[in-house]
Motif scaffolding. Sequence first.
Motif, PDB file in Angstrom:
ATOM      1  N   ASN A 164       0.834  -1.198   0.000  1.00 40.00           N
ATOM      2  CA  ASN A 164       0.000   0.000   0.000  1.00 40.00           C
ATOM      3  C   ASN A 164       0.871   1.252   0.000  1.00 40.00           C
ATOM      4  O   ASN A 164       0.645   2.192  -0.763  1.00 40.00           O
ATOM      5  CB  ASN A 164      -0.928  -0.023   1.230  1.00 40.00           C
ATOM      6  CG  ASN A 164      -1.757   1.232   1.339  1.00 40.00           C
ATOM      7  OD1 ASN A 164      -1.391   2.161   2.039  1.00 40.00           O
ATOM      8  ND2 ASN A 164      -2.874   1.279   0.626  1.00 40.00           N
ATOM      9  N   THR A 167       2.641   1.613  -3.419  1.00 46.25           N
ATOM     10  CA  THR A 167       1.704   2.026  -4.465  1.00 46.25           C
ATOM     11  C   THR A 167       1.346   3.501  -4.309  1.00 46.25           C
ATOM     12  O   THR A 167       1.427   4.278  -5.259  1.00 46.25           O
ATOM     13  CB  THR A 167       0.423   1.172  -4.387  1.00 46.25           C
ATOM     14  OG1 THR A 167       0.796  -0.206  -4.386  1.00 46.25           O
ATOM     15  CG2 THR A 167      -0.494   1.445  -5.563  1.00 46.25           C
ATOM     16  N   LYS A 172       1.582   4.880  -8.043  1.00 46.92           N
ATOM     17  CA  LYS A 172       0.201   4.998  -8.500  1.00 46.92           C
ATOM     18  C   LYS A 172       0.056   6.050  -9.608  1.00 46.92           C
ATOM     19  O   LYS A 172       0.838   6.997  -9.707  1.00 46.92           O
ATOM     20  CB  LYS A 172      -0.712   5.340  -7.325  1.00 46.92           C
ATOM     21  CG  LYS A 172      -0.548   6.778  -6.865  1.00 46.92           C
ATOM     22  CD  LYS A 172      -1.595   7.161  -5.844  1.00 46.92           C
ATOM     23  CE  LYS A 172      -1.338   8.586  -5.377  1.00 46.92           C
ATOM     24  NZ  LYS A 172      -2.152   8.981  -4.264  1.00 46.92           N
ATOM     25  N   LEU A 177      -5.692   4.145  -7.119  1.00 45.72           N
ATOM     26  CA  LEU A 177      -4.863   3.289  -6.271  1.00 45.72           C
ATOM     27  C   LEU A 177      -4.215   2.204  -7.112  1.00 45.72           C
ATOM     28  O   LEU A 177      -3.935   1.115  -6.640  1.00 45.72           O
ATOM     29  CB  LEU A 177      -5.706   2.669  -5.156  1.00 45.72           C
ATOM     30  CG  LEU A 177      -5.860   3.544  -3.910  1.00 45.72           C
ATOM     31  CD1 LEU A 177      -6.773   2.883  -2.896  1.00 45.72           C
ATOM     32  CD2 LEU A 177      -4.500   3.830  -3.275  1.00 45.72           C
ATOM     33  N   ASP A 278      -4.163  -1.753  -5.686  1.00 42.92           N
ATOM     34  CA  ASP A 278      -4.117  -2.041  -4.259  1.00 42.92           C
ATOM     35  C   ASP A 278      -5.406  -2.749  -3.835  1.00 42.92           C
ATOM     36  O   ASP A 278      -6.500  -2.289  -4.141  1.00 42.92           O
ATOM     37  CB  ASP A 278      -3.958  -0.726  -3.481  1.00 42.92           C
ATOM     38  CG  ASP A 278      -3.534  -0.973  -2.056  1.00 42.92           C
ATOM     39  OD1 ASP A 278      -2.606  -1.759  -1.841  1.00 42.92           O
ATOM     40  OD2 ASP A 278      -4.146  -0.380  -1.147  1.00 42.92           O
ATOM     41  N   GLY A 279      -5.258  -3.888  -3.148  1.00 38.09           N
ATOM     42  CA  GLY A 279      -6.433  -4.583  -2.632  1.00 38.09           C
ATOM     43  C   GLY A 279      -7.077  -5.571  -3.577  1.00 38.09           C
ATOM     44  O   GLY A 279      -8.127  -6.134  -3.255  1.00 38.09           O
TER      45      GLY A 279
ATOM     46  N   GLN B 261       1.913   3.652   7.193  1.00 38.69           N
ATOM     47  CA  GLN B 261       1.941   2.197   6.966  1.00 38.69           C
ATOM     48  C   GLN B 261       3.030   1.512   7.786  1.00 38.69           C
ATOM     49  O   GLN B 261       2.865   0.367   8.197  1.00 38.69           O
ATOM     50  CB  GLN B 261       2.158   1.894   5.477  1.00 38.69           C
ATOM     51  CG  GLN B 261       0.988   2.270   4.597  1.00 38.69           C
ATOM     52  CD  GLN B 261       1.158   3.656   4.002  1.00 38.69           C
ATOM     53  OE1 GLN B 261       1.885   4.499   4.541  1.00 38.69           O
ATOM     54  NE2 GLN B 261       0.478   3.924   2.897  1.00 38.69           N
TER      55      GLN B 261
END
Lengths: 361, 293
Positions: A164, A167, A172, A177, A278-279, B261
Amino acid sequence: MSASAGARRWRAQLEEAVLPAVVALLIAALVGDVLIIVYGQSPGEVYRALLEGTWGNAYGLGQVLYKTTTLTFTGLSVAIGLRAGLFNIGAESQLAAGGFAAGVLGTLLPPGLPALLVLPLFIVAAAIGGGAVGGAAGVLKSKWGAHEVITTIMLNFIVLALLNYLTVAHFKVFDTLHTADVRSGALPRLSALIPPFHGSAANMVLFLALAVVAVAWWYLFRSRAGYELRAVGLQPGAAEYGGVNVPGVWWRAMLISGAVAGIGGLNFVLGYKHYYEDGFSTGAGFLGIAVALVGRNNPVGVVLAALLFGTLSQGGLAVNALVPKQMVDVLQAVVIIAVVTSVPEVRRVLRSARRRGGPEA
Amino acid sequence: MMFLAFLSQTIRIAMPYLFASAGGVLSERSGLIGLGLEGYMLSGAFCAALGSYYSHSPWIGLAAGLAGGTVFAALYGLCSVRYKGDQVVVGVAINLLAVGITRFFLRFAFGSSSNSPRVPGFSVAETGSGLLALAHDPMIWMGALAMPVVGWVLYRTPFGLRVRAVGEHPGAALSVGIPVARVRWLAVLLSGAIAGMGGAYLALDQHQFTDQMTAGRGFIALAAIIFGRWDPPRVGLACLLFAAAETFQIRLQGASAVPAQFVEMIPYVLTIVALAGVVGRAVPPAALGKTDE
């Protein structure tokens, strides 16, 4: 005599493998009935909508095949770990890491290269991405004895947070994302071969999945390394006595397991969206555990189980007009719980029935 | 003032971890892996919101949340203690089931796929640092007591001795007449009840249930258990440490040189470090995960 004994043993194995899945599906259908009736709908109608929306038309079937492809990779990944006696809960982040590595590679390649030429590069990149995560858990186990269940869970959170960050902070496209489109290597959809699949996400990675399944079968059941892996899974003490380097098998098995999950990322990145998002892997890793379990850790069984869970995943959208699509999430969980609970129970019942029936039964 | 505000926010963030890991320690010390904590909490949060919404009483909501966690723990007990199914698989499935069921009934009860309407809770209007408001919330006191009580039960009562015996050497426990299955049943039901209270705290503190509102807190609780080496006082400190790190990150949002994060990763990295034994090895109860003999 020995032929009929062999046939009997084979039949007994088949019964023990298939019966829990059948029991589990019946229990899941029953729970589904209850939920549907609670919601004030007719079970028959909902199940018909589920079948029609998945296997009843080419688009639905294409979506099922797309989901089946990812689940085949994650299921196979978990199954290879389990064959070595290791529980890989990390397929979720390994899949994401593989997809991320492929997505980044795609943005670095020069544009316009033939897809078949660069496909091996993508496979290697995705395998390294996923394998690094799986292999890390393997080394933690072999060198320091850290239990792989806990380390793979913790690595899921660590790796997903890291991806995350990478990215969002570095790769990105503005206001999204996801990374930029791959410049080479995008694979055609299945509809290029079979036009009725038009619009569905099923793509050529499906064939890659089947090839990986074949290689995994050969590796597990026909190679020396695979034999050692299974020996460690069955009896680590005996395997060690027989001269197998058990910690070595552990980290290699986790490395391979992670690599297989990582290659699964190509289904999304090369076959569907042509970028890393992402995800994208959410849920596919945990369902891989279910797929391996229902497929009894057998590569062919994994494909069939992936088809079952792929159908259920897609089926949620098909029934959403009648009942909340989350009913399907519940059914998937019920299948897992019912299978894992009925495996020891069915084996016990079958064996005691056979004993009572004497050697002929 | 800054410090008091920091402290009160840390305490609030630590609450769900303290409840869930207090329950989890009981379960794990009896030999049952606490992988389903996330599911117990989510179920507890949903039932608490439901109970509080329909009764207009947060106390009924708390009771419902406790029951919601217990029901899921009972399912875990049924599958792993009674039918000896693999604990890891059942635990993972319990979490998936909790997500599915709460979503299904969220749509059924409130016609929404994201959140419930506003429900009554315990909290009072915040003033100053918020410490005074905390003192008026009965659940804060329960959360603060959960871990000491579990520690007392484990080390100072006959039941706790049995739990530890069953988790270390079930065969030996059985041979001196301890009903292993019954002790494990009781431990797992209690763990579900306590973790369910953690979920209830979340829902009542935020005055609503939102889809997947536990957001991995059950796994942070599991991390705290391992990092605290299955010992209640240390587990409690681990919860506070993880919560403080989170508060730090929230307070420094944007101004921090360290991306959010990386702060998120702290509990998980520390847990791996503890398991790998870089500084003193974390050793789990000997029979953890083994109910299949």
